[in-house]
Write a protein that holds these residues in place. Sequence first.
Motif, PDB file in Angstrom:
ATOM      1  N   ASP A 177       0.834  -1.205   0.000  1.00 12.90           N
ATOM      2  CA  ASP A 177       0.000   0.000   0.000  1.00 12.90           C
ATOM      3  C   ASP A 177       0.864   1.248   0.000  1.00 12.90           C
ATOM      4  OD1 ASP A 177      -2.311  -1.508   0.041  1.00 12.90           O
ATOM      5  OD2 ASP A 177      -2.641  -1.306   2.208  1.00 12.90           O
ATOM      6  N   ARG A 178       1.943   1.203   0.769  1.00 12.74           N
ATOM      7  CA  ARG A 178       2.850   2.353   0.862  1.00 12.74           C
ATOM      8  C   ARG A 178       3.560   2.602  -0.468  1.00 12.74           C
ATOM      9  NH1 ARG A 178       6.642   1.861   5.880  1.00 12.74           N
ATOM     10  NH2 ARG A 178       4.577   1.556   6.803  1.00 12.74           N
ATOM     11  N   ALA A 181       1.090   4.245  -2.733  1.00 12.16           N
ATOM     12  CA  ALA A 181       0.838   5.630  -2.322  1.00 12.16           C
ATOM     13  C   ALA A 181       1.997   6.543  -2.709  1.00 12.16           C
ATOM     14  CB  ALA A 181       0.601   5.695  -0.811  1.00 12.16           C
TER      15      ALA A 181
END
Length: 231
Positions: A177-178, A181
């Motif tokens: 997810d990071r 992002a």
Amino acid sequence: MSDARTAILARMRASMGRKADDAERRAAVAERLGASPRGLIPARGRLDPKERLDLFCRMAEGVQASVARVSSASDIPHAVADYLKEKNLPARIRFGEDQLLACLPWDRERHVEILRGRAVNEDFATLSHALGGVAETGTLMLTSGPDNPTTLNFLPEHHIVVLEASDVAGDYESLWDRVRARFGKGVMPRTVNMITGPSRSADIEQTLLLGAHGPRALHIIVVGSPETGTA
């Protein structure tokens, strides 16, 4: 080459009972790629921040990595110098264009020579800044680019990695997810390396050998605490 590729893919589809124009299957693939579904999250990683960091350190040490804890980023140069001295290595370290590493007070360790850019064969030790760590396995995730060239991860015998305590996640999905992002949905860095301990192999007579395909030593400098982050 294109004809051979077409033939191979056609045989694969036939063995699975699929058709090249299967619109339903194409839609299902597109939906999965767009949704980025999360897998099962082991209970071992679902901890509060302090326990998560402690678990990461235990798991990393369990796979022959060494871990040092420092309270702030300004302590990193001294921690690097201490490691080089302890391992009887040349007082020399190389790292990329990472802003955290570049802005550190290296002048406090004047005897340590600072080299920049991609690793070369003559390097004994290099320094990287990890995107994050995975508590459940003690794994580091590093993304490639001018700030942290991938060669730093694999060419030297000793790889030192800076990991901010607040960047330790419980599971792999959180770090993916990071990545999305930071780089944008559908965009990835050229390389994402997941490193668990130093390089190893047991291919020859099942005898564990460290440094088989990369660094024989991995040293992790954990900075700050989950509550305070990096100062």
